[in-house]
Design a protein around this motif. Structure first.
Motif, PDB file in Angstrom:
ATOM      1  N   LEU A   1      11.067  24.954  -3.237  1.00 26.67           N
ATOM      2  CA  LEU A   1       9.999  25.118  -3.988  1.00 26.67           C
ATOM      3  C   LEU A   1       9.609  26.506  -4.512  1.00 26.67           C
ATOM      4  N   ARG A   2       9.337  27.494  -3.475  1.00 26.94           N
ATOM      5  CA  ARG A   2       9.302  28.662  -4.069  1.00 26.94           C
ATOM      6  C   ARG A   2      10.406  29.217  -4.851  1.00 26.94           C
ATOM      7  N   GLU A   3      11.513  28.879  -4.515  1.00 28.59           N
ATOM      8  CA  GLU A   3      12.525  29.620  -5.486  1.00 28.59           C
ATOM      9  C   GLU A   3      12.920  28.920  -6.837  1.00 28.59           C
ATOM     10  N   GLY A   4      12.215  27.701  -6.922  1.00 31.45           N
ATOM     11  CA  GLY A   4      12.321  26.980  -8.211  1.00 31.45           C
ATOM     12  C   GLY A   4      13.833  26.223  -8.089  1.00 31.45           C
ATOM     13  N   ARG A   5      14.299  25.884  -6.763  1.00 31.46           N
ATOM     14  CA  ARG A   5      15.683  25.166  -6.636  1.00 31.46           C
ATOM     15  C   ARG A   5      15.359  23.756  -6.981  1.00 31.46           C
ATOM     16  N   ILE A   6      14.121  23.143  -6.481  1.00 31.49           N
ATOM     17  CA  ILE A   6      13.426  21.858  -6.829  1.00 31.49           C
ATOM     18  C   ILE A   6      12.030  22.110  -7.766  1.00 31.49           C
ATOM     19  N   ALA A   7      11.671  21.154  -8.687  1.00 35.47           N
ATOM     20  CA  ALA A   7      10.377  21.153  -9.258  1.00 35.47           C
ATOM     21  C   ALA A   7       9.250  21.058  -8.653  1.00 35.47           C
ATOM     22  N   ALA A   8       9.185  20.022  -7.562  1.00 36.83           N
ATOM     23  CA  ALA A   8       7.836  19.563  -7.083  1.00 36.83           C
ATOM     24  C   ALA A   8       7.975  18.738  -5.818  1.00 36.83           C
TER      25      ALA A   8
ATOM     26  N   CYS B   1       0.691  -1.003   0.056  1.00 41.35           N
ATOM     27  CA  CYS B   1       0.070   0.140  -0.061  1.00 41.35           C
ATOM     28  C   CYS B   1       0.791   1.446  -0.131  1.00 41.35           C
ATOM     29  N   VAL B   2       1.847   1.051   0.736  1.00 42.36           N
ATOM     30  CA  VAL B   2       2.867   2.448   1.018  1.00 42.36           C
ATOM     31  C   VAL B   2       3.546   2.468  -0.307  1.00 42.36           C
ATOM     32  N   ALA B   3       4.046   1.584  -0.965  1.00 42.16           N
ATOM     33  CA  ALA B   3       4.876   1.557  -2.320  1.00 42.16           C
ATOM     34  C   ALA B   3       3.819   2.300  -3.550  1.00 42.16           C
ATOM     35  N   ASP B   4       2.503   1.605  -3.424  1.00 36.90           N
ATOM     36  CA  ASP B   4       1.584   2.081  -4.403  1.00 36.90           C
ATOM     37  C   ASP B   4       1.522   3.829  -4.446  1.00 36.90           C
ATOM     38  N   HIS B   5       1.077   4.047  -3.033  1.00 35.93           N
ATOM     39  CA  HIS B   5       0.791   5.489  -2.589  1.00 35.93           C
ATOM     40  C   HIS B   5       2.117   6.503  -3.022  1.00 35.93           C
ATOM     41  N   THR B   6       3.314   5.866  -2.801  1.00 35.74           N
ATOM     42  CA  THR B   6       4.468   6.563  -3.276  1.00 35.74           C
ATOM     43  C   THR B   6       4.461   6.813  -4.697  1.00 35.74           C
ATOM     44  N   TRP B   7       4.234   6.036  -5.562  1.00 35.60           N
ATOM     45  CA  TRP B   7       4.135   6.216  -7.045  1.00 35.60           C
ATOM     46  C   TRP B   7       2.940   7.117  -7.293  1.00 35.60           C
ATOM     47  N   GLY B   8       1.711   6.986  -6.760  1.00 38.48           N
ATOM     48  CA  GLY B   8       0.838   8.035  -7.036  1.00 38.48           C
ATOM     49  C   GLY B   8       1.166   9.468  -6.677  1.00 38.48           C
ATOM     50  N   LEU B   9       1.877   9.753  -5.595  1.00 41.76           N
ATOM     51  CA  LEU B   9       2.475  11.072  -5.316  1.00 41.76           C
ATOM     52  C   LEU B   9       3.501  11.308  -6.385  1.00 41.76           C
ATOM     53  N   LEU B  10       4.313  10.437  -6.555  1.00 36.93           N
ATOM     54  CA  LEU B  10       5.320  10.854  -7.488  1.00 36.93           C
ATOM     55  C   LEU B  10       4.714  11.223  -9.080  1.00 36.93           C
ATOM     56  N   ILE B  11       4.116  10.348  -9.399  1.00 36.44           N
ATOM     57  CA  ILE B  11       3.391  10.694 -10.698  1.00 36.44           C
ATOM     58  C   ILE B  11       2.682  12.051 -10.654  1.00 36.44           C
ATOM     59  N   ALA B  12       1.731  12.203  -9.776  1.00 32.94           N
ATOM     60  CA  ALA B  12       1.105  13.341  -9.449  1.00 32.94           C
ATOM     61  C   ALA B  12       1.753  14.514  -9.522  1.00 32.94           C
ATOM     62  N   ALA B  13       3.159  14.618  -8.934  1.00 29.50           N
ATOM     63  CA  ALA B  13       3.941  15.709  -8.673  1.00 29.50           C
ATOM     64  C   ALA B  13       4.674  16.121  -9.988  1.00 29.50           C
ATOM     65  N   GLN B  14       5.281  14.983 -10.584  1.00 30.37           N
ATOM     66  CA  GLN B  14       6.028  15.018 -11.933  1.00 30.37           C
ATOM     67  C   GLN B  14       5.110  15.162 -12.922  1.00 30.37           C
ATOM     68  N   ARG B  15       3.988  14.703 -13.223  1.00 30.91           N
ATOM     69  CA  ARG B  15       3.298  14.993 -14.244  1.00 30.91           C
ATOM     70  C   ARG B  15       2.214  16.334 -13.983  1.00 30.91           C
ATOM     71  N   ARG B  16       2.386  16.968 -12.781  1.00 28.33           N
ATOM     72  CA  ARG B  16       1.237  18.219 -12.418  1.00 28.33           C
ATOM     73  C   ARG B  16      -0.029  17.885 -12.633  1.00 28.33           C
ATOM     74  N   ILE B  17      -0.343  16.653 -11.958  1.00 30.40           N
ATOM     75  CA  ILE B  17      -1.612  16.432 -11.868  1.00 30.40           C
ATOM     76  C   ILE B  17      -2.718  17.239 -11.398  1.00 30.40           C
ATOM     77  N   LEU B  18      -2.343  17.800 -10.212  1.00 23.16           N
ATOM     78  CA  LEU B  18      -3.182  18.872  -9.470  1.00 23.16           C
ATOM     79  C   LEU B  18      -3.420  20.084 -10.077  1.00 23.16           C
ATOM     80  N   PRO B  19      -2.326  20.702 -10.660  1.00 23.05           N
ATOM     81  CA  PRO B  19      -2.508  21.964 -11.615  1.00 23.05           C
ATOM     82  C   PRO B  19      -3.341  21.655 -12.904  1.00 23.05           C
ATOM     83  N   LEU B  20      -3.007  20.442 -13.510  1.00 25.11           N
ATOM     84  CA  LEU B  20      -3.813  20.278 -14.512  1.00 25.11           C
ATOM     85  C   LEU B  20      -5.100  20.036 -14.461  1.00 25.11           C
ATOM     86  N   ASP B  21      -5.616  19.224 -13.373  1.00 28.15           N
ATOM     87  CA  ASP B  21      -7.036  19.231 -13.012  1.00 28.15           C
ATOM     88  C   ASP B  21      -7.509  20.409 -12.724  1.00 28.15           C
ATOM     89  N   LYS B  22      -6.916  21.294 -11.982  1.00 26.59           N
ATOM     90  CA  LYS B  22      -7.513  22.872 -11.627  1.00 26.59           C
ATOM     91  C   LYS B  22      -7.688  23.643 -12.922  1.00 26.59           C
TER      92      LYS B  22
END
Length: 310
Positions: A243-250, A102-123
């Motif tokens: 995150l605010r300064e763009g030193r990492i992406a997400a 369950c933890v491993a599944d959720h990890t990939w859910g978070l990673l894909i959502a962050a990398q693919r910008r799922i929440l901003p795209l949904d909005k």
């Protein structure tokens, strides 16, 4: 007469009923209830059930003179006074292995959502914005994944990476001989190598702010960090600034230093995905954890070793 169980973590009515088949259950899922329950029932408690984030302190242990077994649901036990318990001859057992998938599944859910910008795209989609007006979200596949803590959960996360044709590296206190992945003795070196950095290491004083400003800088402006371990491992202020300064992406976080309160520094950022410490929670995983507790408790009460002792 049934032995007395002090349950210090949230349990559903169904799971309390399952435990009540064996125990007299004293349910105290918050700090005030726990203090009152220990004051009233402390001398009768034989078994204590908790989680790593709640723990069991030396003072609480001393107030439970008949205690012989401490169990935690899940793998973490950072706030359990293990040495104090063992010095008193109290057995400590965990739910290690019950929610790894369950933890491993959720990890990939978070990673894909962050990398693919799922929440901003949904909005944006809900606001009627079409794809041609939006920046392109980057691939997940064919990247490099760095895992801090290659235990049983870390290995499950790494196994899932292979389906994305991702190269895996990891940091542990020492290299493992049973995996083909690249080992890094230094967290910053792992972050510099990786595109994605996943935290799967235990919490506690030894890993507090292990991921700090220097590590985040090493991860770089296209990097994504995911934490499904303990909030204390990431320096939240440093993460917010990066995150605010763009030193990492997400970032994708299931845990944070302020929990159960949400991380105030991150709430206005659209490059963060947040979930409320549910990576290990599913009907299947929670039932597995409760069943493991019952196995450990029954074995202990029968004079046998638990299935998953510390």
């Amino acid at each position: 007469m049934k032995p007395v169980l002090l349950a210090l973590t949230f349990l559903s009515e169904e799971h309390r009923a399952q435990m009540a088949e064996v125990f007299e259950v004293i349910y105290a899922a918050d700090a005030p209830s726990a203090a009152a329950a220990i004051a009233q029932h402390g001398p009768r408690v034989r078994v204590a059930l908790t989680i790593g984030a709640i723990g069991l302190s030396p003072a609480q242990i001393e107030a439970l003179p008949a205690l012989t077994l401490i169990c935690v649901l899940g793998a973490g036990y950072e706030n359990v006074a293990v040495d104090h318990a063992k010095a008193r001859g109290i057995v400590v057992a965990t739910g290690a292995g019950t929610n790894d998938d369950c933890v491993a599944d959720h990890t990939w859910g978070l990673l894909i959502a962050a990398q693919r910008r799922i929440l901003p795209l949904d909005k944006a989609t809900r606001a009627g914005v079409w794809r041609t007006a939006l920046p392109l979200p980057p691939n997940v596949s064919h990247k490099r994944l760095g895992i801090i803590g290659l235990g049983t959960i870390g290995k499950k996360i790494a196994q899932r990476a292979l389906g994305f044709e991702i190269e895996v590296g990891y940091h542990n206190r020492s290299a493992r001989t049973d995996v083909p992945y690249r080992y890094f003795a230094d967290v910053a070196a792992l972050a510099e190598w990786a595109d994605f950095l996943v935290i799967a290491t235990p919490g506690g004083a030894g890993t507090k702010h292990l991921v700090n400003a220097a590590v985040l800088n090493a991860l770089g402006p296209r990097g994504v960090v995911v934490n499904i371990a303990r909030g204390s491992v990431i320096d939240t202020a440093a993460l917010a600034a990066a995150l605010r300064e763009g030193r990492i992406a997400a970032a994708g976080l299931d845990v944070y230093e302020s929990e159960p309160a949400p991380p105030a520094e991150l709430l206005d950022l659209d490059n963060v995905v947040l979930t409320p410490h549910v990576a290990g929670w599913s009907p299947e995983a929670v039932q597995n954890s409760v069943d493991r507790f019952m196995q450990n408790a029954r074995r202990h009460l029968a004079g046998e070793a638990p299935v998953t002792p510390l």
